[in-house]
Enzyme design. Structure first.
Site, PDB file in Angstrom:
ATOM      1  CB  THR A 301      -0.933   0.029   1.218  1.00 51.96           C
ATOM      2  OG1 THR A 301      -1.800  -1.110   1.168  1.00 51.96           O
ATOM      3  CG2 THR A 301      -1.782   1.295   1.222  1.00 51.96           C
ATOM      4  CG  PHE A 303       0.252   4.780   3.581  1.00 53.20           C
ATOM      5  CD1 PHE A 303      -0.906   4.920   4.332  1.00 53.20           C
ATOM      6  CD2 PHE A 303       0.756   3.500   3.372  1.00 53.20           C
ATOM      7  CE1 PHE A 303      -1.562   3.810   4.856  1.00 53.20           C
ATOM      8  CE2 PHE A 303       0.107   2.383   3.895  1.00 53.20           C
ATOM      9  CZ  PHE A 303      -1.055   2.545   4.626  1.00 53.20           C
TER      10      PHE A 303
END
Length: 425
Positions: A301, A303
């Site tokens: 992921t 960010f």
């Protein structure tokens, strides 16, 4: 253009505190207030402008420099305390200003130092004593990303993405760390929309490998489960693994992964499991029924780190720049935008389209065939270049010519940490 010159009727009035003679030519600190008054004499203006000379009554000075120096000295306001160390009256301790001797009343070492690049562009990994907002509860992947981006920071949990944005805008937090895309689940559209709605700047990025676990209350077996809850992205990333485990369960979405673990523990749900991190299991007293249940070990992921002010772009390390743009006449401009980057050998790492919220549909009337309805989109692009580079500046200058809206969301250092895939696959 007329010049101003003091006329022969200039009067200098000074109000000086009484100074008593002190041996050894020392002057006791006192408050000095000076008033300098003159009026404009139009008759002498032209003569003064040509000659560059100013005449004052009382023989104060005979030139422009004398006049300026005298006013500068008399207009200064000096406040000293009686306990200060007395200054020597020797000629060696007196400095000269424009040819006139005066006391050095402002020590150089006490003047404020000018700001440097280090003050304006702190290292992206400093993190100490920063308050960092993230969405979720303790144990969430966003908390781990905040700690990776800003080690030793004070993590501030927020129940919604928009609350994290507002926490930074209202000075409750210094930074926000929010997910924008996942290698398996794709983009987090909500945060792309919030990036446009709010005025925060992207100042960095961090990529976090995601390692999902199936959590339940102690003593619960997989055969007892009838429901699995987690964030929608986590459910999508573990769909195949849940099928392989032979679980005939209902999948329900909640706000975040750690929140799902907290919900199971707080409500003592023995028929419900949560998909979350191993840290969440530790925090909420749950057992791990299955470890590493993500469908792909390359589950990462991305960010972004948000701040109220942008950082100064640099060229001494790899940078990435994020922009958003739109055009009044639909998506035909997209080819021109891509050409502007390709011509300058700038690589794109992300392109995302989102509906234009203020004008989602564009109508085109045609007398022969009727009215055509076109969807309007905003385009988000990430490219590998710093805004300090000339090629990036020229590319955006060209793009701005044929777009109706263009905004730079941030130019920031790329995350260059070594690749470490999720374990347990």
């Amino acid at each position: 253009m007329q010049s101003l010159s003091p006329s022969p009727s200039v009067s200098l009035k000074s109000v000086v505190g009484t100074i008593s003679p002190i041996p050894n030519n020392r002057v006791r600190p006192s408050r000095l207030v000076a008033q300098c008054v003159y009026h404009f004499d139009s008759a002498n203006a032209a003569t003064a402008a040509n000659s560059g000379q100013f005449n004052f009554c009382g023989g104060v000075g005979f030139g422009r420099a004398d006049w300026q120096s005298t006013c500068a000295i008399l207009a200064s306001k000096v406040v000293s305390q009686q306990q200060d160390v007395e200054k020597s009256g020797d000629a060696d301790n007196i400095t000269a200003v424009n040819g006139h001797k005066t006391l050095d009343l402002v020590p150089i070492e006490k003047l404020p130092k000018p700001l440097t690049i280090a003050d304006l562009s702190p290292a992206p990994m400093h993190g100490s004593n920063l308050r960092v907002a993230y969405q979720g509860v303790p144990g969430a992947y966003s908390e781990a990303a905040a700690d990776k981006a800003y080690p030793n920071c004070e993590a501030i949990p927020c129940d919604q993405f928009e609350v994290a944005f507002q926490a930074v805008e209202l000075w409750i937090a210094d930074r926000a760390v929010l997910p924008v895309e996942n290698s398996l689940g794709g983009s987090i559209h909500r945060n792309y929309d919030l990036l446009l709605r709010h005025r925060l700047h992207i100042v960095g990025e961090v990529q976090l490998p995601v390692h999902h676990c199936l959590l339940a209350l102690p003593g619960v077996r997989k055969e007892y489960l009838t429901r699995v809850i987690s964030h929608p992205q986590a459910l999508a990333q573990c769909e195949l693994s849940l099928t392989k485990l032979g679980l005939n369960v209902t999948r329900e979405a909640v706000d975040d992964t750690a929140g799902a673990a907290e919900f199971v523990a707080a409500n003592n749900l023995r028929d419900t499991a949560a998909i979350a991190s191993a840290r969440a299991a530790e925090l909420y007293g749950l057992q791990i029924l299955a470890d590493g249940i993500q469908d792909d070990s390359s589950n990462v992921t991305r960010f972004v780190m948000l701040a109220r002010e942008p950082i100064i772009p640099r060229t001494d390390r790899p940078f990435k720049t994020s922009i958003v743009f739109a055009h009044d006449k639909g998506t035909s401009v997209l080819f021109k935008v891509l050409s502007a980057f390709a011509f300058r050998n700038i690589s794109l790492t992300k392109i995302e389209s989102r509906p234009h919220r203020n004008r989602p549909i564009r109508l085109v009337d045609d007398a022969n065939v009727g009215t055509a309805k076109h969807f309007e989109y905003m385009f988000y692009i990430d490219f590998e270049a710093s805004m300090a580079e000339v090629r990036a500046q020229n590319a955006l200058a060209e793009i701005q010519e044929f777009t109706s809206f263009l905004r730079v969301l941030g130019s920031y250092p790329m995350d260059m940490t070594p690749w470490c895939p999720s374990r347990g696959d």
